[in-house]
Design a protein around this motif. Structure first.
Motif, PDB file in Angstrom:
ATOM      1  N   TYR A  65       0.537  -0.847  -0.078  1.00  0.00           N
ATOM      2  CA  TYR A  65      -0.078  -0.148   0.083  1.00  0.00           C
ATOM      3  C   TYR A  65       0.617   1.276  -0.395  1.00  0.00           C
ATOM      4  CZ  TYR A  65      -3.379   3.454   1.324  1.00  0.00           C
ATOM      5  OH  TYR A  65      -3.990   4.965   2.011  1.00  0.00           O
ATOM      6  N   LYS A  68       2.386   1.619  -3.739  1.00  0.00           N
ATOM      7  CA  LYS A  68       1.799   2.477  -4.638  1.00  0.00           C
ATOM      8  C   LYS A  68       0.964   3.857  -4.475  1.00  0.00           C
ATOM      9  CE  LYS A  68      -1.111  -1.837  -5.361  1.00  0.00           C
ATOM     10  NZ  LYS A  68      -1.805  -2.771  -4.720  1.00  0.00           N
ATOM     11  N   ALA A  85      -9.930   8.315  -7.249  1.00  0.00           N
ATOM     12  CA  ALA A  85     -10.480   6.840  -7.477  1.00  0.00           C
ATOM     13  C   ALA A  85      -9.156   5.784  -7.603  1.00  0.00           C
ATOM     14  CB  ALA A  85     -11.083   6.695  -8.652  1.00  0.00           C
ATOM     15  N   GLU A  86      -8.250   6.596  -7.626  1.00  0.00           N
ATOM     16  CA  GLU A  86      -6.856   5.557  -7.259  1.00  0.00           C
ATOM     17  C   GLU A  86      -6.569   4.641  -5.730  1.00  0.00           C
ATOM     18  OE1 GLU A  86      -2.723   5.418 -10.031  1.00  0.00           O
ATOM     19  OE2 GLU A  86      -3.840   7.428 -10.053  1.00  0.00           O
ATOM     20  N   LYS A  88      -9.042   5.729  -3.343  1.00  0.00           N
ATOM     21  CA  LYS A  88     -10.222   4.766  -2.907  1.00  0.00           C
ATOM     22  C   LYS A  88      -9.257   3.179  -3.251  1.00  0.00           C
ATOM     23  CE  LYS A  88     -14.921   3.805  -3.564  1.00  0.00           C
ATOM     24  NZ  LYS A  88     -14.624   2.321  -2.601  1.00  0.00           N
ATOM     25  N   GLU A  89      -8.945   2.399  -4.320  1.00  0.00           N
ATOM     26  CA  GLU A  89      -8.401   1.635  -5.229  1.00  0.00           C
ATOM     27  C   GLU A  89      -7.433   0.676  -3.398  1.00  0.00           C
ATOM     28  OE1 GLU A  89      -6.119  -0.876  -8.995  1.00  0.00           O
ATOM     29  OE2 GLU A  89      -7.226   1.306  -8.888  1.00  0.00           O
ATOM     30  N   TYR A  90      -6.507   1.300  -3.793  1.00  0.00           N
ATOM     31  CA  TYR A  90      -5.184   1.015  -3.294  1.00  0.00           C
ATOM     32  C   TYR A  90      -6.386   1.210  -1.661  1.00  0.00           C
ATOM     33  CZ  TYR A  90      -2.834   2.609  -6.983  1.00  0.00           C
ATOM     34  OH  TYR A  90      -2.768   3.492  -8.102  1.00  0.00           O
ATOM     35  N   ASP A  92      -9.288  -0.194  -0.228  1.00  0.00           N
ATOM     36  CA  ASP A  92     -10.401  -0.789  -0.891  1.00  0.00           C
ATOM     37  C   ASP A  92      -9.745  -2.685  -0.625  1.00  0.00           C
ATOM     38  OD1 ASP A  92     -12.212   1.067  -0.369  1.00  0.00           O
ATOM     39  OD2 ASP A  92     -12.929   0.675  -2.847  1.00  0.00           O
ATOM     40  N   ASP A  93      -7.965  -2.173  -1.734  1.00  0.00           N
ATOM     41  CA  ASP A  93      -7.801  -3.932  -1.615  1.00  0.00           C
ATOM     42  C   ASP A  93      -7.269  -3.618   0.054  1.00  0.00           C
ATOM     43  OD1 ASP A  93      -6.533  -5.796  -2.795  1.00  0.00           O
ATOM     44  OD2 ASP A  93      -4.140  -4.900  -2.908  1.00  0.00           O
TER      45      ASP A  93
END
Length: 118
Positions: A65, A68, A85-86, A88-90, A92-93
């Motif tokens: 995390y 990234k 958005a990126e 949030k994706e990280y 959420d992952d």
């Protein structure tokens, strides 16, 4: 006598330069993803009563995390849709991976410590 003064001045400059370079490398080490991840996992280990395999897994997830985030998010405007958005994706992952690793009680405690604005 002049030569002795020059030698002492050069020696002083060299010693000062070495100390400055060493201090600079220590501050850079504190910003490394592995160091940040280790600090977070160490804090969580006692609060969540993690076993060794859980600590290793969380360390991997947090390191990933942080790498990234530093590469793609840090220093950018979080109000920009693509960046948000990126991020949030990280996040959420990270949440999904941690949920797979921790039991229900530990995960709920972790959510209490988790900050969305990592």
């Amino acid at each position: 006598m002049k030569n002795l003064a020059k030698i002492l001045a050069i020696a002083f400059i060299m010693v000062s330069g070495v100390q400055f370079a060493n201090a600079q490398s220590l501050s850079q080490d504190a910003d490394r993803p592995e160091v940040i991840a280790k600090k977070k996992v160490t804090e969580l280990a006692s609060k969540l009563e993690l076993n060794d395999s859980q600590e290793r897994a969380l360390f991997r997830y947090y390191t990933s995390y942080e790498m990234k985030y530093k590469k793609n998010i840090a220093g950018k405007d979080l109000n920009e849709p693509k960046v948000a958005a990126e991020k949030k994706e990280y996040v959420d992952d990270l949440k999904a991976n941690i949920k797979k690793t921790l039991n229900e009680e530990q995960y709920n405690k972790w959510l209490g410590f988790f900050k969305e604005d990592l």
